[in-house]
Design an enzyme around this catalytic site. Structure first.
Site, PDB file in Angstrom:
ATOM      1  N   LYS A   1      37.468  -8.134-110.314  1.00  0.00           N
ATOM      2  CA  LYS A   1      37.308  -8.370-111.749  1.00  0.00           C
ATOM      3  C   LYS A   1      38.340  -7.571-112.547  1.00  0.00           C
ATOM      4  O   LYS A   1      38.898  -8.069-113.536  1.00  0.00           O
ATOM      5  CB  LYS A   1      35.880  -8.008-112.169  1.00  0.00           C
TER       6      LYS A   1
ATOM      7  N   GLN B   1      27.778  -3.551-112.477  1.00  0.00           N
ATOM      8  CA  GLN B   1      27.745  -4.259-111.200  1.00  0.00           C
ATOM      9  C   GLN B   1      26.363  -4.123-110.573  1.00  0.00           C
ATOM     10  O   GLN B   1      25.817  -3.031-110.472  1.00  0.00           O
ATOM     11  CB  GLN B   1      28.818  -3.703-110.253  1.00  0.00           C
TER      12      GLN B   1
ATOM     13  N   ASP C   1      28.504 -10.063-119.647  1.00  0.00           N
ATOM     14  CA  ASP C   1      28.006 -10.606-118.387  1.00  0.00           C
ATOM     15  C   ASP C   1      26.704 -11.382-118.603  1.00  0.00           C
ATOM     16  O   ASP C   1      26.188 -12.005-117.677  1.00  0.00           O
ATOM     17  CB  ASP C   1      27.784  -9.470-117.385  1.00  0.00           C
TER      18      ASP C   1
END
Length: 279
Positions: free
Chosen positions: A54, A98, A121
């Site tokens: 990413k 994450q 996200d």
């Protein structure tokens, strides 16, 4: 006739190219670089790989990547403090935590510490509510990426019967919401669904997000259906029995090269949007 492939790599690269151009224009005009902070707790090899990927994509389009790596013994309180610091930093436009976090971490509390405006996200309750009610919040990235891929190929959803296999908070449930917003009639199947195969056989659109290799059998697929395989299992195998399903479907995503690239492209697209909103 074998199914046509929904090429996520190609479509994602087109999105990234547009992002790169928009970032260049923003920076040339005196704007700050859109900045994505990636927060990783512990040293899980897969998570390290994902966050590195990413960050590389982020930098490839001219964005700034901020790496935050915390030891496995980090407490929930310490993680919340770190996320709060990023949330208060005007130079950070998006925050990615994450997941999964180590088991001792209250992951939901950590997600909720991310300000909705920086939740690129799409993991907070606020983002989920905004998405469900069409209020302009950020999509959960994998469902959002699937929707962008379907739109890129001009595949109609209005009036179609869609089946989502899986009900996770970051994939199955938001996927159902986005399909419903596109006027599909949606069924969610899960571990307590008595006959998943029967539901899938009626579906014009199938999204597999169950996390079990080749769970969806090829002969379940309705002829002419669209199949999006969001699974990724050992040996580069998705949640759908690909070869057999491709003999019946009209369109299908490959694994890899289908949903995965679209997830990252959506993350960066939403980071740019967050920066523009903050301008």
């Amino acid at each position: 006739m074998p199914a046509e492939l929904l090429d996520g790599t190609k479509t994602a690269n087109e999105i990234l190219g547009k992002i790169r151009s928009q970032v260049a224009v923003r920076v040339a005009g005196g704007g700050s670089k859109p900045t994505l902070a990636t927060v990783l707790v512990g040293a899980d090899p897969a998570s390290i790989t994902y966050t590195r990927m990413k960050r590389k994509r982020c930098e490839s389009v001219g964005m700034r990547s901020l790496k935050v790596e915390l030891p496995a013994e980090t407490t929930t309180e310490q993680l919340l403090a770190e996320i709060e610091k990023l949330g208060n930093d005007p130079g950070v436009h998006g925050i990615l935590l994450q997941h999964p976090c180590p088991p001792h971490i209250d992951e939901r509390a950590a997600f909720e510490a991310i300000p909705t405006a920086k939740d690129v996200d799409g993991v907070t309750l606020g983002s989920f509510a905004d998405m469900w009610f069409g209020l302009g919040g950020f999509d959960s990235c994998t469902p959002g990426g699937i929707m962008r891929l379907l739109r890129a190929y001009d595949l109609p959803l209005s009036g179609k019967r869609a089946v989502v296999i899986g009900r996770s908070a970051i994939l199955g449930k938001p996927m159902a919401g986005l399909l419903l917003a596109a006027d599909a009639t949606v069924t969610i199947c899960h571990s307590r669904t008595p006959d998943v195969a029967a539901a899938v056989r009626e579906a014009d659109v199938v999204v597999a997000a169950v996390g079990r290799a080749e769970f969806v059998k090829g002969d379940w697929i309705k002829p002419g259906a669209v199949v999006a395989d969001a699974g990724y299992n050992a040996g580069n195998v998705g949640d759908v029995e690909h070869a057999a399903a491709a003999e019946r479907a009209a369109w299908i995503t490959p694994v890899p090269g289908g949903v995965g690239p679209m997830t990252i492209a959506t993350l960066l697209e939403q980071t740019l949007v967050a920066a523009e909103r903050d301008a």
